[in-house]
Design a protein around this motif. Structure first.
Motif, PDB file in Angstrom:
ATOM      1  N   MET A   1      80.488  99.501  79.579  1.00 50.82           N
ATOM      2  CA  MET A   1      80.496 100.644  80.463  1.00 50.82           C
ATOM      3  C   MET A   1      79.756 101.829  79.824  1.00 50.82           C
ATOM      4  O   MET A   1      79.134 102.600  80.533  1.00 50.82           O
ATOM      5  N   ASN A   2      79.806 101.934  78.507  1.00 52.33           N
ATOM      6  CA  ASN A   2      79.111 103.040  77.841  1.00 52.33           C
ATOM      7  C   ASN A   2      77.598 102.872  77.841  1.00 52.33           C
ATOM      8  O   ASN A   2      76.872 103.845  77.689  1.00 52.33           O
ATOM      9  N   SER A   3      77.116 101.649  78.002  1.00 52.81           N
ATOM     10  CA  SER A   3      75.673 101.429  77.945  1.00 52.81           C
ATOM     11  C   SER A   3      74.985 101.635  79.292  1.00 52.81           C
ATOM     12  O   SER A   3      73.759 101.631  79.359  1.00 52.81           O
ATOM     13  N   ILE A   4      75.727 101.806  80.374  1.00 51.19           N
ATOM     14  CA  ILE A   4      75.118 102.013  81.694  1.00 51.19           C
ATOM     15  C   ILE A   4      74.270 103.288  81.732  1.00 51.19           C
ATOM     16  O   ILE A   4      73.152 103.254  82.265  1.00 51.19           O
ATOM     17  N   PRO A   5      74.710 104.426  81.159  1.00 47.84           N
ATOM     18  CA  PRO A   5      73.814 105.599  81.151  1.00 47.84           C
ATOM     19  C   PRO A   5      72.522 105.356  80.373  1.00 47.84           C
ATOM     20  O   PRO A   5      71.455 105.818  80.797  1.00 47.84           O
ATOM     21  N   LEU A   6      72.607 104.598  79.282  1.00 53.47           N
ATOM     22  CA  LEU A   6      71.405 104.292  78.511  1.00 53.47           C
ATOM     23  C   LEU A   6      70.450 103.430  79.324  1.00 53.47           C
ATOM     24  O   LEU A   6      69.239 103.692  79.363  1.00 53.47           O
ATOM     25  N   ILE A   7      70.965 102.427  79.994  1.00 53.40           N
ATOM     26  CA  ILE A   7      70.129 101.549  80.815  1.00 53.40           C
ATOM     27  C   ILE A   7      69.499 102.330  81.968  1.00 53.40           C
ATOM     28  O   ILE A   7      68.299 102.194  82.238  1.00 53.40           O
ATOM     29  N   CYS A   8      70.288 103.163  82.627  1.00 59.63           N
ATOM     30  CA  CYS A   8      69.754 103.965  83.738  1.00 59.63           C
ATOM     31  C   CYS A   8      68.712 104.968  83.245  1.00 59.63           C
ATOM     32  O   CYS A   8      67.710 105.207  83.918  1.00 59.63           O
ATOM     33  N   GLY A   9      68.938 105.559  82.083  1.00 58.26           N
ATOM     34  CA  GLY A   9      67.950 106.477  81.516  1.00 58.26           C
ATOM     35  C   GLY A   9      66.647 105.781  81.179  1.00 58.26           C
ATOM     36  O   GLY A   9      65.558 106.299  81.451  1.00 58.26           O
ATOM     37  N   LEU A  10      66.743 104.581  80.613  1.00 62.14           N
ATOM     38  CA  LEU A  10      65.531 103.822  80.307  1.00 62.14           C
ATOM     39  C   LEU A  10      64.799 103.412  81.585  1.00 62.14           C
ATOM     40  O   LEU A  10      63.566 103.437  81.639  1.00 62.14           O
ATOM     41  N   LEU A  11      65.551 103.054  82.615  1.00 64.19           N
ATOM     42  CA  LEU A  11      64.920 102.697  83.890  1.00 64.19           C
ATOM     43  C   LEU A  11      64.232 103.898  84.537  1.00 64.19           C
ATOM     44  O   LEU A  11      63.163 103.752  85.137  1.00 64.19           O
ATOM     45  N   SER A  12      64.806 105.084  84.409  1.00 64.67           N
ATOM     46  CA  SER A  12      64.159 106.266  84.995  1.00 64.67           C
ATOM     47  C   SER A  12      62.885 106.628  84.231  1.00 64.67           C
ATOM     48  O   SER A  12      61.877 106.988  84.844  1.00 64.67           O
ATOM     49  N   ILE A  13      62.918 106.499  82.906  1.00 62.58           N
ATOM     50  CA  ILE A  13      61.702 106.746  82.118  1.00 62.58           C
ATOM     51  C   ILE A  13      60.646 105.683  82.429  1.00 62.58           C
ATOM     52  O   ILE A  13      59.455 105.995  82.528  1.00 62.58           O
ATOM     53  N   ALA A  14      61.066 104.436  82.608  1.00 59.54           N
ATOM     54  CA  ALA A  14      60.126 103.368  82.969  1.00 59.54           C
ATOM     55  C   ALA A  14      59.519 103.625  84.341  1.00 59.54           C
ATOM     56  O   ALA A  14      58.325 103.380  84.555  1.00 59.54           O
ATOM     57  N   ALA A  15      60.319 104.109  85.285  1.00 65.03           N
ATOM     58  CA  ALA A  15      59.795 104.421  86.613  1.00 65.03           C
ATOM     59  C   ALA A  15      58.745 105.518  86.523  1.00 65.03           C
ATOM     60  O   ALA A  15      57.704 105.443  87.191  1.00 65.03           O
ATOM     61  N   PHE A  16      58.994 106.535  85.698  1.00 65.94           N
ATOM     62  CA  PHE A  16      58.000 107.588  85.534  1.00 65.94           C
ATOM     63  C   PHE A  16      56.735 107.043  84.875  1.00 65.94           C
ATOM     64  O   PHE A  16      55.622 107.403  85.279  1.00 65.94           O
TER      65      PHE A  16
END
Length: 86
Positions: A1-16
């Protein structure tokens, strides 16, 4: 559960990153992916708020990536709006 913000942050940077690459190369076929950046960042921030009692290094990195990804995507949206208005 703690790694979900990290995964979402990496996905947002990848989208950019995908948007930036597509916006600067000829077919311009993946420029709509910028819409997913703030969505991933917002989901990551929500999960960061929900899991704030168990703060670890992964949680802090996820929160940092989500906030920076959100700010970068909002900056791109503001620049696009400025070009459409003028």
């Amino acid at each position: 559960m703690n790694s979900i913000p990290l995964i979402c942050g990496l996905l947002s940077i990848a989208a950019f990153s995908i948007y930036f690459y597509s916006a600067n190369h000829a077919p311009y076929s993946y420029t709509d992916i910028i819409v997913l950046g703030p969505v991933f960042s917002f989901v990551g921030i929500i999960f960061s708020i929900l899991t704030r009692k168990t703060r670890t290094l992964i949680w802090w990195l996820g929160l940092l990536l989500c906030v920076s990804g959100f700010l970068v995507c909002i900056m791109v949206f503001m620049i696009l709006v400025m070009f459409f208005i003028s």
